[in-house]
Design a protein around this motif. Structure first.
Motif, mmCIF file in Angstrom:
data_model
loop_
_atom_site.group_PDB
_atom_site.id
_atom_site.type_symbol
_atom_site.label_atom_id
_atom_site.label_comp_id
_atom_site.label_asym_id
_atom_site.label_seq_id
_atom_site.Cartn_x
_atom_site.Cartn_y
_atom_site.Cartn_z
ATOM 1 N N ILE A 1 0.861 -1.184 0.000
ATOM 2 C CA ILE A 1 0.000 0.000 0.000
ATOM 3 C C ILE A 1 0.892 1.226 0.000
ATOM 4 O O ILE A 1 1.881 1.280 0.739
ATOM 5 C CB ILE A 1 -0.918 0.016 1.242
ATOM 6 N N PRO A 2 0.605 2.218 -0.827
ATOM 7 C CA PRO A 2 1.440 3.428 -0.862
ATOM 8 C C PRO A 2 1.580 4.058 0.524
ATOM 9 O O PRO A 2 0.648 4.030 1.336
ATOM 10 C CB PRO A 2 0.675 4.347 -1.811
ATOM 11 N N LEU A 3 2.749 4.611 0.791
ATOM 12 C CA LEU A 3 3.014 5.248 2.080
ATOM 13 C C LEU A 3 1.972 6.320 2.392
ATOM 14 O O LEU A 3 1.551 6.476 3.549
ATOM 15 C CB LEU A 3 4.417 5.864 2.076
ATOM 16 N N GLU A 4 1.536 7.043 1.375
ATOM 17 C CA GLU A 4 0.544 8.103 1.566
ATOM 18 C C GLU A 4 -0.721 7.556 2.221
ATOM 19 O O GLU A 4 -1.267 8.141 3.162
ATOM 20 C CB GLU A 4 0.206 8.752 0.219
ATOM 21 N N ARG A 5 -1.186 6.420 1.747
ATOM 22 C CA ARG A 5 -2.407 5.829 2.307
ATOM 23 C C ARG A 5 -2.172 5.307 3.718
ATOM 24 O O ARG A 5 -3.064 5.361 4.568
ATOM 25 C CB ARG A 5 -2.921 4.709 1.396
#
Length: 335
Positions: free
Chosen positions: A10-14
């Motif tokens: 999962i992207p770090l942003e999420r």
């Protein structure tokens, strides 16, 4: 039904968005209890003086919450609030300019389970309130009980939260020169017991205290509807007349707090937990209703302004419902 786990990649942003919401849910559900435990624990250690001195500080500082609080621009601009905003995401929608020479009373609907939209829009700068409404300072009203809890009060005061008592609201709205906004979730804790996906029931017909407050202070009334607020959590079925609802109503009357049995998703799986669903929230701020200051409003004065407010609230909902994902046959139920 099996458990649906979150993907490993999962992207770090999420992940940061989830963290932002996790700390917010924790602060609502458990931080106050942790603060109280720390306060009591310190009394039985060599650091007992910390709790004693803090008790003195609470007494000296007791008038601050009801006098407009001690807001902090730094706290309201924490980066974590931007991740919190983007998790849903939350969007503040402006429909009219508000003259900063006036004071305003925002009626926020619906309450939802944890008033996510009200917190994100009015207790942080993540959605740009100060840029959208220059010259206005928002204060979200919260049950006075929370301002009596040691340490926890220092966490909530800088965000612009103030007690939801008449004295506190009157002090905010009575300030000369304007520029003050008091935000009240009109339905209050009882409305949280009806908060579930698809619900459009608002407890507002019998709520006239905020109308009287607007009249006695001369603050202009502004209806606010937060589309998506009730979509964030599921709730255990508790229809009126059920044993669960009876117990919840009794607890609410005794303690002033509602206890909705809600659930949604978890941190690492999507099947159960106390994190809200990732559903968009659109908080639409309506047009102001001019109010002439009246120190002694009659029942007729209150009824007339209340009707005008309900009409404006209904229009705000009808004008925006399709734009923000509701069906054309969706209508508010005002009780």
């Amino acid at each position: 039904m099996g458990i649906k786990f979150a993907p490993l990649r999962i992207p770090l942003e999420r992940r940061l968005q989830t963290l932002g919401v996790l700390q917010w849910v924790f602060s609502f559900l458990a931080l106050s209890q942790c603060c109280l435990l720390v306060f009591v624990f310190l009394l039985f250690t060599k650091y007992w003086c910390v709790s004693v001195l803090y008790t003195v500080w609470m007494y000296v500082d007791r008038e601050t919450p009801s006098s407009g609080g001690r807001r902090s621009t730094w706290v309201r601009n924490w980066a974590i609030w931007r991740y919190f905003r983007d998790y849903f995401p939350i969007t503040l929608v402006k429909t009219a300019d508000l003259d900063p020479s006036h004071n305003y009373l925002f009626g926020f609907h619906p309450h939802g389970v944890l008033v996510a939209g009200a917190f994100g829009n009015f207790c942080t700068e993540a959605t740009g309130f100060s840029h959208m409404y220059p010259g206005l300072t928002p204060h979200l009203l919260m049950l006075p009980f929370w301002f009596n809890l040691p340490f926890f009060r220092e966490y909530i005061i800088p965000s612009g939260l103030v007690p939801s008592c008449r004295l506190s609201a009157a002090r905010v709205l009575g300030r000369v020169g304007g520029g003050q906004v008091a935000v009240v979730a009109v339905g209050g804790p009882p409305e949280a017991l009806d908060a579930r996906p698809g619900a459009l029931t608002l407890r507002v017909r019998a709520r006239t205290g905020f109308i009287r407050l607007a009249l006695t202070t001369g603050a202009q009334l502004v209806p606010v509807f937060s589309f998506g607020e009730n979509e964030l959590f599921d709730q255990v079925e508790n229809p009126p007349g059920s044993a669960l609802r009876y117990a919840q109503d009794k607890l609410q009357k005794v303690m002033g707090l509602s206890f909705p049995l809600f659930h949604a998703r978890g941190v690492f799986q999507y099947s159960f937990g106390l994190l809200p669903y990732r559903k968009p929230i659109y908080t639409v701020v309506g047009k102001p209703i001019p109010v002439e200051r009246n120190a002694s409003p009659t029942d007729q004065d209150i009824e007339s302004l209340h009707k005008a407010y309900l009409d404006q609230l209904t229009c705000l909902f009808e004008e925006n419902k399709i734009k923000f994902g509701l069906a054309e046959n969706s209508h508010l139920e005002l009780i």
